[in-house]
Design a protein around this motif. Structure first.
Motif, mmCIF file in Angstrom:
data_model
loop_
_atom_site.group_PDB
_atom_site.id
_atom_site.type_symbol
_atom_site.label_atom_id
_atom_site.label_comp_id
_atom_site.label_asym_id
_atom_site.label_seq_id
_atom_site.Cartn_x
_atom_site.Cartn_y
_atom_site.Cartn_z
ATOM 1 N N SER A 22 1.744 -16.299 -3.470
ATOM 2 C CA SER A 22 0.998 -15.623 -3.691
ATOM 3 C C SER A 22 1.409 -14.429 -5.310
ATOM 4 O O SER A 22 2.297 -14.499 -5.444
ATOM 5 C CB SER A 22 1.027 -14.959 -2.338
ATOM 6 N N SER A 64 -6.395 -3.797 -5.419
ATOM 7 C CA SER A 64 -5.170 -4.172 -4.483
ATOM 8 C C SER A 64 -4.491 -3.164 -4.303
ATOM 9 O O SER A 64 -4.302 -2.348 -6.066
ATOM 10 C CB SER A 64 -3.902 -5.004 -4.894
ATOM 11 N N LYS A 90 -6.957 -3.333 -0.241
ATOM 12 C CA LYS A 90 -5.452 -3.980 0.115
ATOM 13 C C LYS A 90 -4.336 -2.747 -0.168
ATOM 14 O O LYS A 90 -3.912 -2.837 -1.487
ATOM 15 C CB LYS A 90 -5.100 -5.612 -0.046
ATOM 16 N N THR A 120 2.901 -3.329 4.251
ATOM 17 C CA THR A 120 1.199 -3.698 4.263
ATOM 18 C C THR A 120 -0.245 -3.375 5.171
ATOM 19 O O THR A 120 0.129 -4.163 6.191
ATOM 20 C CB THR A 120 1.407 -5.636 3.499
ATOM 21 N N ASP A 147 -6.497 -6.404 3.698
ATOM 22 C CA ASP A 147 -7.342 -7.633 3.270
ATOM 23 C C ASP A 147 -8.415 -7.515 3.115
ATOM 24 O O ASP A 147 -9.179 -6.368 2.832
ATOM 25 C CB ASP A 147 -6.888 -8.665 4.652
ATOM 26 N N ALA A 200 -7.627 -14.592 -2.505
ATOM 27 C CA ALA A 200 -6.877 -13.904 -3.482
ATOM 28 C C ALA A 200 -6.211 -15.236 -4.610
ATOM 29 O O ALA A 200 -6.614 -16.667 -4.419
ATOM 30 C CB ALA A 200 -5.722 -14.732 -2.319
#
Length: 581
Positions: free
Chosen positions: A83, A183, A204, A538, A541, A548
């Protein structure tokens, strides 16, 4: 795991050809021997270690086959999926408070910088915004895509010792988000999930905290007072660990000489207070504890004995504008009857009773005089270079009458040729006019003058007081060129238009002009003397419009390295056997 160049799988035929070559080659030669005497002994050794003999005989074949197989694998470019950063942009929020220096071996701050540099490899061209915390959060980088500039911005980050004030930094980050899938990495020591704004689906949050097993023993409070004869100091220690800690507490003077030292046992999870009396008179005093913990910044604290402010007492007979003026610039103002003013020897007094100039131990402010008659005057107000007028220009003030000046006092402002404001050798400030005879209260310079007066008389004339790291404050200094220096006499900055910006690191500092020097201290705020358990998590989303991405970690560099090692090994095997064979 996968292969990005599967088309090169046909090259697997190469090691097969080599293997077939070895199968069909001539395996022996006819040779006449003179005797079979040693034949049984050789056969016995072969039966004892047949695999080793086989390996020794065919080592070159196996090395060549392995090298060819790895070469085929390298041509197919094997990789591992992992990821990576999601969204169309990335925001780094970096906590630069003092507690980020805590850590075992490596500080939390340095560990976070290293992680940020690692994340750069996953950006894939995404823009990066880098925000640091503090009373005024700063965007060090804004939508930057150049990898070298991003690396430089991260490497240049420094701890500022300021309290994080994370809410402000989060607000700044929100301004860069908009509707763009983002992010946001928050590099801090601890952050409550409730502080994160979760009102957008396009964000996120990735919070990176400190380690959870950090220990700390801190000086949480240090105060010192003097009665003019001796000094008394109070030190408060806090043990944040689960076991009793033995520390050595020492008090040092400005030159670093030890005044007193004591071994102290601090119970687990408790706070203790130690008091020291009959200490010698000093300008400043530093408390230091000798202890091994994971946060060394709060093991030292400095105080100035001259910075203790006193209350302000205003004579009830003074004009209401003076009473209200001092109440607006200070919270510790007390209005007392004229006969009781003399009883407040420990306060800064504002009065018109001239006889108190001799009776009061501390300097006072005299507005008008009750022992003389005033006379009419005319002219322009002019001032000399003095700290009282650093922020208050009096040139437009109208004055209709003045009292006679004092012969031995320094005149720092005049109306025409007549003294208007004077300063006594003891430090008293004398305004030779009744407020009713001027239009001064109508000018902005009036409350600024009262503030400057309160600053000079409530604190030591040699000190500017206590600052927090990087604090910006207007200080009452004479209209000269002032510079800030460290204890090691290193130039740090300039005082511009009366605005002093405190240095970053805690300690004692000085401001100097050509004729004068004043000192001040920079001290950590209380919340920077406590470290909390680290938190990492975390949240949120990114919706479908911010897909992603998957990064591919290739094995090719490692395969090439192994192939080179095998080629060297083949060369060595061939050398030992002899190249002619």
């Amino acid at each position: 795991m996968g292969f990005s160049q599967i088309i090169f799988s046909w090259t697997a035929i190469i090691p097969v050809i080599v293997l077939l070559y070895y199968f069909f080659r001539k395996k022996y030669t006819d040779q006449t021997v003179s005797s079979t005497l040693f034949w049984s002994e050789i056969m016995q050794e072969t039966r004892v270690s047949p695999y080793l003999k086989h390996l020794q005989k065919n080592a070159l074949l196996y090395l060549q086959l392995l090298a060819l197989l790895l070469l085929v694998l390298a041509l197919m470019n094997p990789y591992v999926k992992k990821s990576t950063i999601v969204g169309e942009q990335t925001i780094f929020i970096v906590d630069t408070s003092a507690t980020m220096l805590a850590g075992k071996g490596q500080s939390t701050f340095d560990a976070h910088k290293q992680e940020m540099l690692t994340l750069i490899d996953e950006l894939n061209g995404r823009p990066v915004t880098l925000i640091t915390t503090g009373s005024a959060p700063k965007a060090i980088l804004q939508q930057e895509t150049n990898v070298k500039d991003i690396e430089k911005g991260i490497k240049d980050l420094q701890v500022t010792y300021e309290t994080a004030e994370m809410d402000k930094a989060l607000d700044v980050a929100q301004a860069f988000v908009g509707d763009t899938p983002t992010s946001i990495y928050v590099f801090t020591d601890t952050l409550d999930k409730k502080q994160l704004p979760m009102n957008k689906d396009s964000v996120k949050w990735l919070v990176r905290g400190a380690a959870k097993d950090l220990t700390n023993i801190a000086i949480t409070r240090f105060a010192a007072t003097t009665d003019g004869q001796a000094t008394m100091a109070l030190v408060q220690l806090h043990n944040d660990t689960d076991i009793e800690q033995k520390v050595t507490l020492a008090l040092l003077n400005e030159e670093g000489k030890e005044l007193v030292a004591e071994n102290i046992a601090v119970p687990p999870k408790e706070e203790i207070t130690k008091t020291f009396k009959e200490l010698p008179l000093e300008k400043s005093m530093t408390a230091i504890i000798d202890v091994r913990d994971d946060y060394a910044v709060d093991n030292q604290q400095t105080v100035l004995l001259q910075t203790a402010t006193s209350k302000i007492v205003v004579d009830q007979g003074m004009h209401q504008l003076i009473q209200k003026g001092f109440q607006s610039v200070s919270t510790g103002v007390k209005i007392v009857p004229p006969l009781q003013v003399v009883d407040n020897q420990d306060a800064t007094v504002i009065t018109n009773q001239a006889e108190l100039l001799e009776k009061m131990d501390k300097p006072l402010v005299l507005f008008g005089r009750d022992d003389a008659e005033k006379v009419e005057v005319s002219g322009i107000v002019s001032t000399k270079s003095d700290a009282l007028f650093a922020f208050s220009e009096l040139k437009d003030v109208y004055v209709s009458a003045l009292y006679p000046g004092f012969a031995n006092y320094q005149t720092i402002a005049t109306v025409g040729e007549q003294p208007f404001i004077q300063r006594s050798p003891k430090g008293d400030i004398v305004v030779l006019a009744d407020i009713a005879d001027t239009d001064w209260p109508l000018h902005p310079s009036f409350p600024l003058f009262l503030w400057s007066t309160e600053q000079q008389l409530s604190e030591s004339i040699d000190s500017l007081g206590i600052f927090t790291p990087n604090e910006q404050r207007v200080v009452a200094l004479a209209q000269e060129d002032w510079s800030v220096y460290s204890q090691e006499d290193e130039f740090l900055s300039l005082v511009t238009d009366g605005m002093l910006t405190a240095p970053t690191k805690p300690g004692i500092y000085f401001v100097r002009s050509n004729n004068e020097e004043k000192h001040f201290i920079v001290q950590l705020q209380a919340q920077e003397r406590v470290i909390e358990q680290g938190t990492s998590y975390t949240l949120g989303d990114i919706s479908d419009n911010g897909k992603a991405e998957i990064s591919k970690a290739s094995f090719v560099p490692w395969l090439i390295l192994i192939i080179l090692v095998l080629l060297v090994s083949e060369w060595e095997v061939q050398r030992r056997r002899g190249f002619t064979n």
